[in-house]
Write a protein that holds these residues in place. Structure first.
Motif, PDB file in Angstrom:
ATOM      1  N   SER A 135       0.858  -1.189   0.000  1.00  0.00           N
ATOM      2  CA  SER A 135       0.000   0.000   0.000  1.00  0.00           C
ATOM      3  C   SER A 135       0.888   1.231   0.000  1.00  0.00           C
ATOM      4  CB  SER A 135      -0.903   0.031   1.235  1.00  0.00           C
ATOM      5  OG  SER A 135      -1.834  -1.025   1.204  1.00  0.00           O
ATOM      6  N   ILE A 136       0.659   2.101  -0.969  1.00  0.00           N
ATOM      7  CA  ILE A 136       1.341   3.397  -1.035  1.00  0.00           C
ATOM      8  C   ILE A 136       0.262   4.458  -0.867  1.00  0.00           C
ATOM      9  CG2 ILE A 136       2.770   4.938  -2.434  1.00  0.00           C
ATOM     10  CD1 ILE A 136       4.227   2.351  -1.752  1.00  0.00           C
ATOM     11  N   TYR A 137       0.323   5.208   0.215  1.00  0.00           N
ATOM     12  CA  TYR A 137      -0.699   6.199   0.511  1.00  0.00           C
ATOM     13  C   TYR A 137      -0.353   7.539  -0.141  1.00  0.00           C
ATOM     14  CZ  TYR A 137      -2.255   2.873   4.055  1.00  0.00           C
ATOM     15  OH  TYR A 137      -2.708   1.751   4.716  1.00  0.00           O
ATOM     16  N   PRO A 138      -1.181   7.990  -1.063  1.00  0.00           N
ATOM     17  CA  PRO A 138      -0.921   9.230  -1.793  1.00  0.00           C
ATOM     18  C   PRO A 138      -0.832  10.440  -0.856  1.00  0.00           C
ATOM     19  CG  PRO A 138      -2.810   8.072  -2.736  1.00  0.00           C
ATOM     20  CD  PRO A 138      -2.436   7.368  -1.476  1.00  0.00           C
ATOM     21  N   GLY A 139       0.137  11.290  -1.132  1.00  0.00           N
ATOM     22  CA  GLY A 139       0.259  12.558  -0.429  1.00  0.00           C
ATOM     23  C   GLY A 139       0.800  12.470   0.985  1.00  0.00           C
ATOM     24  N   LEU A 140       1.149  11.276   1.460  1.00  0.00           N
ATOM     25  CA  LEU A 140       1.653  11.138   2.829  1.00  0.00           C
ATOM     26  C   LEU A 140       3.166  11.022   2.852  1.00  0.00           C
ATOM     27  CD1 LEU A 140      -0.901   8.698   4.452  1.00  0.00           C
ATOM     28  CD2 LEU A 140      -0.795  11.176   4.646  1.00  0.00           C
ATOM     29  N   MET A 141       3.741  11.476   3.958  1.00  0.00           N
ATOM     30  CA  MET A 141       5.188  11.372   4.163  1.00  0.00           C
ATOM     31  C   MET A 141       5.489  10.062   4.899  1.00  0.00           C
ATOM     32  SD  MET A 141       6.414  14.180   2.826  1.00  0.00           S
ATOM     33  CE  MET A 141       7.985  14.550   3.525  1.00  0.00           C
ATOM     34  N   HIS A 142       6.477  10.074   5.758  1.00  0.00           N
ATOM     35  CA  HIS A 142       6.934   8.871   6.462  1.00  0.00           C
ATOM     36  C   HIS A 142       5.946   8.396   7.524  1.00  0.00           C
ATOM     37  CE1 HIS A 142       9.794   5.982   8.012  1.00  0.00           C
ATOM     38  NE2 HIS A 142       9.693   6.501   9.217  1.00  0.00           N
ATOM     39  N   ASP A 143       5.100   9.258   8.011  1.00  0.00           N
ATOM     40  CA  ASP A 143       4.236   8.923   9.144  1.00  0.00           C
ATOM     41  C   ASP A 143       2.874   8.358   8.723  1.00  0.00           C
ATOM     42  OD1 ASP A 143       3.301  11.274   8.082  1.00  0.00           O
ATOM     43  OD2 ASP A 143       2.975  12.249  10.010  1.00  0.00           O
ATOM     44  N   GLN A 195      -2.663   5.992   9.404  1.00  0.00           N
ATOM     45  CA  GLN A 195      -3.644   5.604   8.397  1.00  0.00           C
ATOM     46  C   GLN A 195      -3.661   4.086   8.215  1.00  0.00           C
ATOM     47  OE1 GLN A 195      -1.462   8.082   8.154  1.00  0.00           O
ATOM     48  NE2 GLN A 195      -2.730   9.871   7.914  1.00  0.00           N
ATOM     49  N   ALA A 196      -2.507   3.471   8.290  1.00  0.00           N
ATOM     50  CA  ALA A 196      -2.430   2.014   8.121  1.00  0.00           C
ATOM     51  C   ALA A 196      -3.185   1.302   9.238  1.00  0.00           C
ATOM     52  CB  ALA A 196      -0.977   1.565   8.100  1.00  0.00           C
ATOM     53  N   TYR A 197      -2.958   1.714  10.469  1.00  0.00           N
ATOM     54  CA  TYR A 197      -3.566   1.022  11.601  1.00  0.00           C
ATOM     55  C   TYR A 197      -5.012   1.429  11.846  1.00  0.00           C
ATOM     56  CZ  TYR A 197       1.028  -0.839  12.518  1.00  0.00           C
ATOM     57  OH  TYR A 197       2.230  -1.487  12.399  1.00  0.00           O
ATOM     58  N   SER A 198      -5.407   2.616  11.407  1.00  0.00           N
ATOM     59  CA  SER A 198      -6.792   3.043  11.614  1.00  0.00           C
ATOM     60  C   SER A 198      -7.730   2.509  10.539  1.00  0.00           C
ATOM     61  CB  SER A 198      -6.888   4.570  11.633  1.00  0.00           C
ATOM     62  OG  SER A 198      -6.696   5.097  10.324  1.00  0.00           O
ATOM     63  N   GLY A 199      -7.175   2.120   9.403  1.00  0.00           N
ATOM     64  CA  GLY A 199      -8.005   1.655   8.293  1.00  0.00           C
ATOM     65  C   GLY A 199      -8.607   2.783   7.486  1.00  0.00           C
ATOM     66  N   SER A 200      -8.193   4.014   7.749  1.00  0.00           N
ATOM     67  CA  SER A 200      -8.792   5.176   7.087  1.00  0.00           C
ATOM     68  C   SER A 200      -8.527   5.210   5.584  1.00  0.00           C
ATOM     69  CB  SER A 200      -8.307   6.472   7.725  1.00  0.00           C
ATOM     70  OG  SER A 200      -6.921   6.658   7.492  1.00  0.00           O
ATOM     71  N   GLN A 201      -7.542   4.446   5.118  1.00  0.00           N
ATOM     72  CA  GLN A 201      -7.236   4.389   3.685  1.00  0.00           C
ATOM     73  C   GLN A 201      -7.860   3.160   3.030  1.00  0.00           C
ATOM     74  OE1 GLN A 201      -5.402   6.868   1.959  1.00  0.00           O
ATOM     75  NE2 GLN A 201      -5.795   7.914   3.884  1.00  0.00           N
TER      76      GLN A 201
END
Length: 83
Positions: free
Chosen positions: A51-59, A63-69
């Motif tokens: 998973s590559i989250y658009p617009g996010l930096m290193h942190d 989003q990964a653990y919350s499931g928001s993506q």
């Protein structure tokens, strides 16, 4: 990691998660590794996730653990057992 372990990495399910703009750990390393693992014999798509989250930096871990993506990392982890 791929250069040292090769297809032995496929023995353990892997889900690599990065922010697209990560300037601490280059996402390319995970992209290349996951693609290589997917090419190993017997590897099913669920065992090598990326998973590559658009617009996010290193942190991107929040989003990964919350499931928001849209990713459900907890169900994924619980789907595997050690024989």
């Amino acid at each position: 990691m791929w250069a040292d372990a090769g297809c032995a990495l496929a023995d353990v399910p892997v889900w690599a998660i990065h922010g697209e703009l990560d300037d601490v750990v280059n996402p390319a390393g995970s992209i290349d590794t996951i693609e290589a693992i997917r090419g190993c014999p017997g590897v099913t798509p669920d065992r090598a996730q990326l998973s590559i989250y658009p617009g996010l930096m290193h942190d991107g871990w929040d989003q990964a653990y919350s499931g928001s993506q849209g990713d459900d990392i907890y169900s994924w982890m619980l789907a595997f057992t050690r024989d």
